[in-house]
Write a protein that holds these residues in place. Structure first.
Motif, PDB file in Angstrom:
ATOM      1  N   GLY A  88      10.050  -2.490  -4.509  1.00  0.00           N
ATOM      2  CA  GLY A  88       8.962  -2.976  -5.345  1.00  0.00           C
ATOM      3  C   GLY A  88       7.982  -3.888  -4.624  1.00  0.00           C
ATOM      4  O   GLY A  88       8.351  -4.657  -3.740  1.00  0.00           O
ATOM      5  N   LYS A  89       6.724  -3.797  -5.029  1.00  0.00           N
ATOM      6  CA  LYS A  89       5.679  -4.655  -4.462  1.00  0.00           C
ATOM      7  C   LYS A  89       5.941  -6.131  -4.774  1.00  0.00           C
ATOM      8  O   LYS A  89       5.539  -7.017  -4.006  1.00  0.00           O
ATOM      9  CB  LYS A  89       4.312  -4.250  -5.004  1.00  0.00           C
ATOM     10  CG  LYS A  89       3.824  -2.876  -4.524  1.00  0.00           C
ATOM     11  CD  LYS A  89       2.461  -2.560  -5.103  1.00  0.00           C
ATOM     12  CE  LYS A  89       1.868  -1.293  -4.497  1.00  0.00           C
ATOM     13  NZ  LYS A  89       2.677  -0.100  -4.758  1.00  0.00           N
ATOM     14  N   ASN A  90       6.626  -6.387  -5.889  1.00  0.00           N
ATOM     15  CA  ASN A  90       6.898  -7.785  -6.238  1.00  0.00           C
ATOM     16  C   ASN A  90       7.872  -8.453  -5.277  1.00  0.00           C
ATOM     17  O   ASN A  90       8.048  -9.669  -5.292  1.00  0.00           O
ATOM     18  CB  ASN A  90       7.412  -7.908  -7.679  1.00  0.00           C
ATOM     19  CG  ASN A  90       8.697  -7.123  -7.909  1.00  0.00           C
ATOM     20  OD1 ASN A  90       9.151  -6.382  -7.034  1.00  0.00           O
ATOM     21  ND2 ASN A  90       9.278  -7.280  -9.087  1.00  0.00           N
ATOM     22  N   ASN A  99       0.811  -1.222   0.000  1.00  0.00           N
ATOM     23  CA  ASN A  99       0.000   0.000   0.000  1.00  0.00           C
ATOM     24  C   ASN A  99       0.848   1.277   0.000  1.00  0.00           C
ATOM     25  O   ASN A  99       0.319   2.367   0.255  1.00  0.00           O
ATOM     26  CB  ASN A  99      -0.926  -0.006   1.222  1.00  0.00           C
ATOM     27  CG  ASN A  99      -2.026  -1.050   1.102  1.00  0.00           C
ATOM     28  OD1 ASN A  99      -2.975  -0.871   0.347  1.00  0.00           O
ATOM     29  ND2 ASN A  99      -1.894  -2.155   1.834  1.00  0.00           N
ATOM     30  N   ASP A 100       2.163   1.124  -0.297  1.00  0.00           N
ATOM     31  CA  ASP A 100       3.083   2.274  -0.388  1.00  0.00           C
ATOM     32  C   ASP A 100       3.096   3.109   0.888  1.00  0.00           C
ATOM     33  O   ASP A 100       3.244   4.334   0.842  1.00  0.00           O
ATOM     34  CB  ASP A 100       2.712   3.176  -1.580  1.00  0.00           C
ATOM     35  CG  ASP A 100       2.753   2.431  -2.903  1.00  0.00           C
ATOM     36  OD1 ASP A 100       3.697   1.653  -3.107  1.00  0.00           O
ATOM     37  OD2 ASP A 100       1.835   2.615  -3.726  1.00  0.00           O
ATOM     38  N   ILE A 113      10.238   3.405  -0.244  1.00  0.00           N
ATOM     39  CA  ILE A 113       8.999   2.612  -0.219  1.00  0.00           C
ATOM     40  C   ILE A 113       7.864   3.376  -0.896  1.00  0.00           C
ATOM     41  O   ILE A 113       7.152   2.840  -1.747  1.00  0.00           O
ATOM     42  CB  ILE A 113       8.625   2.253   1.231  1.00  0.00           C
ATOM     43  CG1 ILE A 113       9.649   1.275   1.820  1.00  0.00           C
ATOM     44  CG2 ILE A 113       7.213   1.655   1.289  1.00  0.00           C
ATOM     45  CD1 ILE A 113       9.539   1.097   3.318  1.00  0.00           C
ATOM     46  N   GLU A 114       7.706   4.644  -0.540  1.00  0.00           N
ATOM     47  CA  GLU A 114       6.570   5.419  -1.038  1.00  0.00           C
ATOM     48  C   GLU A 114       6.710   5.796  -2.517  1.00  0.00           C
ATOM     49  O   GLU A 114       5.707   6.043  -3.188  1.00  0.00           O
ATOM     50  CB  GLU A 114       6.397   6.669  -0.177  1.00  0.00           C
ATOM     51  CG  GLU A 114       5.975   6.323   1.257  1.00  0.00           C
ATOM     52  CD  GLU A 114       5.791   7.530   2.153  1.00  0.00           C
ATOM     53  OE1 GLU A 114       6.245   8.633   1.756  1.00  0.00           O
ATOM     54  OE2 GLU A 114       5.211   7.378   3.243  1.00  0.00           O
ATOM     55  N   SER A 115       7.945   5.793  -3.027  1.00  0.00           N
ATOM     56  CA  SER A 115       8.163   6.131  -4.435  1.00  0.00           C
ATOM     57  C   SER A 115       8.267   4.896  -5.323  1.00  0.00           C
ATOM     58  O   SER A 115       8.472   5.013  -6.527  1.00  0.00           O
ATOM     59  CB  SER A 115       9.429   6.979  -4.587  1.00  0.00           C
ATOM     60  OG  SER A 115      10.571   6.242  -4.173  1.00  0.00           O
ATOM     61  N   LEU A 143      15.177   8.088   4.033  1.00  0.00           N
ATOM     62  CA  LEU A 143      15.465   7.565   2.694  1.00  0.00           C
ATOM     63  C   LEU A 143      14.689   6.280   2.447  1.00  0.00           C
ATOM     64  O   LEU A 143      14.115   6.100   1.365  1.00  0.00           O
ATOM     65  CB  LEU A 143      16.961   7.308   2.530  1.00  0.00           C
ATOM     66  CG  LEU A 143      17.363   6.596   1.226  1.00  0.00           C
ATOM     67  CD1 LEU A 143      16.947   7.403   0.003  1.00  0.00           C
ATOM     68  CD2 LEU A 143      18.869   6.316   1.218  1.00  0.00           C
ATOM     69  N   LEU A 144      14.659   5.407   3.436  1.00  0.00           N
ATOM     70  CA  LEU A 144      13.926   4.145   3.283  1.00  0.00           C
ATOM     71  C   LEU A 144      12.428   4.404   3.125  1.00  0.00           C
ATOM     72  O   LEU A 144      11.764   3.778   2.287  1.00  0.00           O
ATOM     73  CB  LEU A 144      14.195   3.230   4.474  1.00  0.00           C
ATOM     74  CG  LEU A 144      13.486   1.871   4.486  1.00  0.00           C
ATOM     75  CD1 LEU A 144      13.670   1.133   3.166  1.00  0.00           C
ATOM     76  CD2 LEU A 144      13.980   1.022   5.648  1.00  0.00           C
TER      77      LEU A 144
END
Length: 213
Positions: free
Chosen positions: A118-120, A43-44, A112-114, A107-108
């Motif tokens: 990756g979701k994969n 869900n970013d 995640i939000e950008s 940064l982390l």
């Protein structure tokens, strides 16, 4: 004497039973940590994900941030393919202003939000058998419902199980190197093609240059 022996035996069984129940409870908490992290990634939600990520991972991102800021081409060429991709990706997709404002944790969250994380990396994955030793745990990596010989590591920090994302990095490095070799391109060409496919723009020569000169 017989009564004392029986009493001791009952107490021993109770202690063993409580220990086993406690162990099972901790195993569930380890699995729950991964599931919470997975939900946040899908869900970013970087701020949520960071709650389940350990200090070793935060330190890794702090180290990468320092490389992004200061590493020249000579230094970059000494990095693993995964670290090199990390440095290139941040320099290619992130403004200088943002880079200079980050610490390892922020940064982390940004990564995640950008979509840099990756979701994969989690979508079809789960944790299987869990082994616990004091404040350390390892959970078998399950992908597409198939067991693998790989394990995520977890550490108990501030009385909460947290995932060490760096524990799976050696596997990622080997996989990246294999794919790069099979591409019949040199490593840098492969990484730049990957960046162009992800971002839609070709990396510029400045990607080799430190942010702070």
């Amino acid at each position: 004497m017989t009564i004392k022996i029986k009493t001791f035996g009952i107490l021993f069984l109770l202690i063993i039973g409580q220990s086993a129940c406690g162990q099972k409870g901790e195993e569930k908490l380890v699995i729950k940590t991964f599931e919470n992290y997975k939900a946040a990634i899908l869900n970013d939600k970087g701020e949520d994900a960071i709650k389940f990520i350990d200090s070793r991972t935060i330190k890794y991102y702090s180290d990468m941030l320092e490389l992004v800021k200061t590493a020249d081409s000579t230094k970059i060429e000494t990095l693993s393919i995964l670290d090199k991709l990390m440095v290139f990706t941040i320099r290619h997709q992130t403004s200088q202003e943002d880079i200079l404002s980050f610490d390892g944790k922020s940064l982390l969250i940004y990564a995640i939000e950008s979509g840099m994380v990756g979701k994969n990396s989690v979508a079809n994955n789960s944790i299987g058998e869990v082994t616990i030793n004091n404040n350390f745990a390892k959970g078998q990596f399950i992908t597409n419902k198939q067991k693998t010989p790989f394990y995520f590591h977890f550490y108990k920090e501030d009385n909460q199980w947290k995932i060490d994302l760096t524990s799976i990095f050696p596997v990622s490095v080997a996989a990246f190197e294999q794919v790069a070799n099979e591409s019949e391109m040199n490593q840098n060409e492969y990484l730049f093609l990957l960046l162009e496919m992800i971002s839609g723009t070709k990396p510029r020569s400045e990607i080799w240059q430190p942010i702070i000169k």
